[in-house]
Design an enzyme around this catalytic site. Sequence first.
Site, PDB file in Angstrom:
ATOM      1  N   ASP A  37       0.884  -1.168   0.000  1.00 53.78           N
ATOM      2  CA  ASP A  37       0.000   0.000   0.000  1.00 53.78           C
ATOM      3  C   ASP A  37       0.919   1.214   0.000  1.00 53.78           C
ATOM      4  O   ASP A  37       1.603   1.479   0.993  1.00 53.78           O
ATOM      5  CB  ASP A  37      -0.899  -0.007   1.235  1.00 53.78           C
ATOM      6  CG  ASP A  37      -1.895   1.144   1.256  1.00 53.78           C
ATOM      7  OD1 ASP A  37      -1.697   2.116   0.496  1.00 53.78           O
ATOM      8  OD2 ASP A  37      -2.863   1.079   2.032  1.00 53.78           O
ATOM      9  N   SER A  49      -0.833  11.178 -16.586  1.00 51.04           N
ATOM     10  CA  SER A  49      -2.099  11.194 -17.303  1.00 51.04           C
ATOM     11  C   SER A  49      -2.164  12.470 -18.133  1.00 51.04           C
ATOM     12  O   SER A  49      -1.452  13.445 -17.848  1.00 51.04           O
ATOM     13  CB  SER A  49      -3.255  11.175 -16.296  1.00 51.04           C
ATOM     14  OG  SER A  49      -4.488  11.520 -16.895  1.00 51.04           O
ATOM     15  N   TYR A  75      -7.851  13.991  -8.303  1.00 52.07           N
ATOM     16  CA  TYR A  75      -7.076  13.291  -9.336  1.00 52.07           C
ATOM     17  C   TYR A  75      -6.183  14.248 -10.121  1.00 52.07           C
ATOM     18  O   TYR A  75      -4.987  14.000 -10.296  1.00 52.07           O
ATOM     19  CB  TYR A  75      -8.031  12.563 -10.281  1.00 52.07           C
ATOM     20  CG  TYR A  75      -7.334  11.806 -11.389  1.00 52.07           C
ATOM     21  CD1 TYR A  75      -6.755  10.566 -11.146  1.00 52.07           C
ATOM     22  CD2 TYR A  75      -7.253  12.341 -12.674  1.00 52.07           C
ATOM     23  CE1 TYR A  75      -6.110   9.870 -12.153  1.00 52.07           C
ATOM     24  CE2 TYR A  75      -6.605  11.652 -13.689  1.00 52.07           C
ATOM     25  CZ  TYR A  75      -6.042  10.418 -13.425  1.00 52.07           C
ATOM     26  OH  TYR A  75      -5.381   9.735 -14.432  1.00 52.07           O
ATOM     27  N   LYS A  79      -2.012  14.488 -10.417  1.00 54.85           N
ATOM     28  CA  LYS A  79      -1.273  14.226 -11.657  1.00 54.85           C
ATOM     29  C   LYS A  79      -0.441  15.430 -12.087  1.00 54.85           C
ATOM     30  O   LYS A  79       0.638  15.271 -12.664  1.00 54.85           O
ATOM     31  CB  LYS A  79      -2.235  13.801 -12.765  1.00 54.85           C
ATOM     32  CG  LYS A  79      -2.887  12.440 -12.526  1.00 54.85           C
ATOM     33  CD  LYS A  79      -1.845  11.341 -12.391  1.00 54.85           C
ATOM     34  CE  LYS A  79      -2.490   9.967 -12.244  1.00 54.85           C
ATOM     35  NZ  LYS A  79      -1.484   8.878 -12.111  1.00 54.85           N
TER      36      LYS A  79
END
Length: 322
Positions: free
Chosen positions: A85, A166, A178, A182
């Site tokens: 993890d 991404s 998100y 990124k």
Amino acid sequence: MLFYVLLFLGIVSLWWHWKARDRMKVTNLTGKYIFITGCDTGFGNMAAKIFDKKGFRVFASCLTETGAKELKAVTSNQLQTVLLDVRDSDNVKKVAAWIKAEVQSEGLWGLINNAGIMGPSVPTDWLDIEHFREPIEVNLIGLINVTINMLPLIKKAKGRVVNVSSVGGRLAFSGGGYFPSKFGVEGFNDSLRRDMAAFGVKVCCIQPGLFKTALSNPANVMKEKEVIWNKLSPDIKMQYGEDYFQKDTVKKQKLSKICLNKDISLVVHCMEHALTSLHPRTHYVIGQDAKLFWNPLSRMPAVIQDFLLLQNRAELAVSHAK
């Protein structure tokens, strides 16, 4: 006329030289050690299988025991799985110590930072800080932590670091954690690439568009969005309009049909090039949507980006004006 002919021949010559340089491979890579994070499903899972078949000695980290067992069942005895993890610093340090003992003086040829999550992709005022925290902890802080702990082994082998970012690291088109995560990966990747150049370590960044994986499954994304919508206060729902969610769902479904890339092996091929090319690229933009829309749009003036991306908001503004 002669000038234009010479110019054309010069461009063709440069293009041919670039293609030939791009195809040059590092020799004697069979048996080299590589470590891939996020191998339960998607890009990491396929990469672990492909690189195992190509003769690399793969360390594949999985988040779940089920993912590790399923991967181990379809790969060679040479591939080793480990539970990791990336949010757990102690876990990261223990895995790094284990890999160090395995590779000994040879070092680690490749690190592929692939582990990541999407998190909710909704308007910012629907969210609280915890919605932002988890994607940033996994996609950015976890990636940095793994890299820092593996760098001594990579420097020893003069190897490669491959960070999976991404197109969302170039252009933010929704709220949530998100996109900030990124953008952070892009900044870390660039600084790391320059820091490691003196040590013979090459650092590459892969920027996929929208691919059909468990991470970006449109149905899962919309289901998570619906859960948050249903928990919103009546005041927020009134601001957006009760039919906002249904309209937005239809638009996102249309966008997914247009943009969704189904062949995830394209991303793995970029990983392979980054690990094996004598001259790997600094950035790999992959997916038709990324190449034809998101990447070009990210280079355009903000006024053009906003015009194309704010159609939903324009309708919202009109409804408020009424």
